[in-house]
Design an enzyme around this catalytic site. Sequence first.
Site, PDB file in Angstrom:
ATOM      1  N   GLU A 266       3.128  16.764  28.222  1.00 58.02           N
ATOM      2  CA  GLU A 266       3.079  18.232  28.273  1.00 58.02           C
ATOM      3  C   GLU A 266       4.487  18.821  28.375  1.00 58.02           C
ATOM      4  OE1 GLU A 266       0.323  19.617  27.448  1.00 58.02           O
ATOM      5  OE2 GLU A 266      -0.955  17.840  27.742  1.00 58.02           O
ATOM      6  N   GLU A 295       2.947  18.244  18.402  1.00 59.91           N
ATOM      7  CA  GLU A 295       2.547  16.938  18.930  1.00 59.91           C
ATOM      8  C   GLU A 295       3.680  15.917  18.794  1.00 59.91           C
ATOM      9  OE1 GLU A 295      -0.390  16.969  20.408  1.00 59.91           O
ATOM     10  OE2 GLU A 295      -0.604  14.845  20.883  1.00 59.91           O
TER      11      GLU A 295
END
Lengths: 501, 501
Positions: A266, A295
């Site tokens: 994250e 990502e």
Amino acid sequence: MEAPLHLYQQFVALKQEQADINYTLALMQWDQEVYMPKGGAEMRARQISSLAGYSHELATSSKYEETLLALQESFKDFNTVEQTNIQESLKTLRKNKTLDKDFVVRFNQTVSESYQSWVKAREENSYTHFGPHLGQVIELSKERAQRYGYTHHPYDALMDDYEPEMTTETIKSVLSSLKPFLTDLIRKIRDQPQPDQSLFHKKYPVADQFRLCSDLAKEIGFNFNDGRLDLSPHPFTTSFNAQDVRITTRLNEDLMTESIWGTLHESGHGMYEQGLPANQYGLPAGEATSLGIHESQSRLWENNVGKSLSYIKHIWPQLTAYFPAQLAGSTPDQFFKGLNIIHPDLIRINSDEVTYHLHIMIRFEMELAMLEDQVSINELPALWNQKIKDYLGLDVPGDAQGILQDIHWSHGSIGYFPTYTLGSLYAAQFFAFADKSIQNLDNQILEGNYAPLLQFLRTNIHIYGKQFNSEELCNRICGEGLNPAYFEQYITSKYSQIYQL
Amino acid sequence: MEAPLHLYQQFVALKQEQADINYTLALMQWDQEVYMPKGGAEMRARQISSLAGYSHELATSSKYEETLLALQESFKDFNTVEQTNIQESLKTLRKNKTLDKDFVVRFNQTVSESYQSWVKAREENSYTHFGPHLGQVIELSKERAQRYGYTHHPYDALMDDYEPEMTTETIKSVLSSLKPFLTDLIRKIRDQPQPDQSLFHKKYPVADQFRLCSDLAKEIGFNFNDGRLDLSPHPFTTSFNAQDVRITTRLNEDLMTESIWGTLHESGHGMYEQGLPANQYGLPAGEATSLGIHESQSRLWENNVGKSLSYIKHIWPQLTAYFPAQLAGSTPDQFFKGLNIIHPDLIRINSDEVTYHLHIMIRFEMELAMLEDQVSINELPALWNQKIKDYLGLDVPGDAQGILQDIHWSHGSIGYFPTYTLGSLYAAQFFAFADKSIQNLDNQILEGNYAPLLQFLRTNIHIYGKQFNSEELCNRICGEGLNPAYFEQYITSKYSQIYQL
């Protein structure tokens, strides 16, 4: 006609008004996941729906549309950043206009029912009742693709919402190179001794895990002046502007790796958001370019950096300071090997860096088959189970652990899954070029000096927002488009070491 | 003309749309105080301002105004709750319409500059530069009162924003009874031995304080399913609907009383918000009736309950479980007496239950003098200092600890201060009647059974929202309006015991 500059300023003002509402919605959703008491759910839902209404009104207002269309006329008068903002806004407008109100209502109602049915089907471990709903979602996805329009494949149109301008051909070609490589690797290591896992099967107090997560996020460069780390049942990253980025993790005494590598993941997303140009608030040039690139940032920090032996060596003093008893007698090398175990799992989100992508392939192949009407809705579970057996060598004991495991299809996200694999591939490719550009990168990681790597990502990716799509970024950085060879090279090098191949 | 019922439903829908925005603003402000990272401030300010713009648009839309005015015509067709909603909304509309755009702009600009000047003046410990700004605030407050209109005194009009329909006459009469009573009491105890304070001059770890605060808030009835307790530099209560009420406290190792009795105070505010009728979301019948009544709820739990000997006895096992070393050798009686010490302080918010109200009198008298032009702006600090000397026997060392201590005047809140004293007076009066209605209330407190008292407040105050103003509520509960005798009786009884008078 009004002067282009004045028009552009008006466009920016309208766009930033939309952003004010949309980022407020993001705050409401963040609060809902992180801090909202149970009782608040009902009224929060109505408040969110009310704000979402304003957001829709602003995004479809005739004033906004007219301003934007007028700008198109004097497109060549603007600099590249301004052109990005105009062009991307036009594209969004054009796509939204292909979806009339009737379609949006049908779509929302269908996915709402489909989602409810999926929740129930998963509880009952039975696909049967979900099947017809999935059928409707697929039909509407085909209609969406028709409405958007496409040249080669309806999947191109659907994927464009998540990974702009990526093509089904590219994904097919990349995955067909990856598949034999991965299945071959899995076969090879099947008979090798597995790394010792015993040090992970201990209790790691959650309060210490959380402090360590904060330390590590800060150390790699997540800026706590412009962000926070909190807890939530499902970890996520959200942003209310480049200077207020919120990441979350979850804590489990029995699974310390989840909180720590989840936080690194994250943080990677969060640092991308923090690195977007703040002066482009609410404008495409101030937004992430695609889910695949997002990502790539999370996986680069989680895997390419975070699961390397050098990183483990670097954080070893911190790990052992927080968990002296649990790690007594262990070495960084043991930890590194245990952390990187390859172990086929029925569940995608529990999978390792290698078997994970076979899960994505199964979903991609099935999505194509559904859109191309090559398979009937009833046959899907059998097809799923067969592919899991072929690619991972596992038997699926029931639909809940099989075709029903992911939420995505139930709420109409078709074309999303490949972005996960793109993330890993771009991460490996970018990391390889960072390694060329930064002197002794591995040693920098060993010494805890992450600034050069973050700077590389900032200047080559983050600051551009949507100025370049994923393939354009990749070409600028690497001189070529997406190439799975970098990922294969990364995996081969890492796992040869771990499994003595 | 449309049917009244249809019109009413349309009115409710418009009003609840406004509420969605206003409660969203409350969430943004809560987050700003409690969790927002520093970097987020700039864009949050613009997002808040954007939402506030929508809120204003909705509240002043012609559709809303027309609907409301049409409802007025068929006012008698509605039940009492509906009539409250119509009447209170009409009143707000009428008041808002007296303030034209020019006035609002002038007012906001003036208080913004005045606030900046106050911050600077306080830092510099000098009133001089703030004076002219205060003068402008007073002039605009007079203008506001003229615009609102009033029968007896401009102060009535200003106070109405905080304490609807309260009169300056009532406040004057109440305070003139209270003043000799309080000054007399302070004179009497001046020569009495002071309770021992040593047990408060210890270190109380903040993590334990926070856990105890949560326990105590829950025990008195603050519902954590429909609310939260967090930390913030300045404790406050906010609400996003009756089922999502947020309270905060602050922690100081050297001042455990602040967090604990601060939490009881905010819990009282919070329980009022939680007790408002949820089905009147966004409507006046679902909102607190006045600041004075709000403050009566917080002070009742903080003082009348929380600072009673019975309460201290009840929580003694919890206190000593969290702080065994700090409280070793102490008794509940010692704690009770030490907690309730009377000690004149230069600063209002550091003051005890007795001297506090002398601070309010000073502010009230000065506000009247300013509005009536009985004192020039330059003379105010000398007047302040003289009153502090007369009422509290203290010398003011500088303006920062004198006339500049409160934020209220700087941002234009004239007529606000009396609500604090009203809170204490109503609390004592309501508590006296709760004591008549609930069998053995003191013993219930001793045994930790707070449900009957909360139920009394729920059914007599909370469920009515704005159906009754403060004096109407008081008359319904006590058969008479505000009467300081109850507060005087409470204070006399408590302090006779503590100071052996």
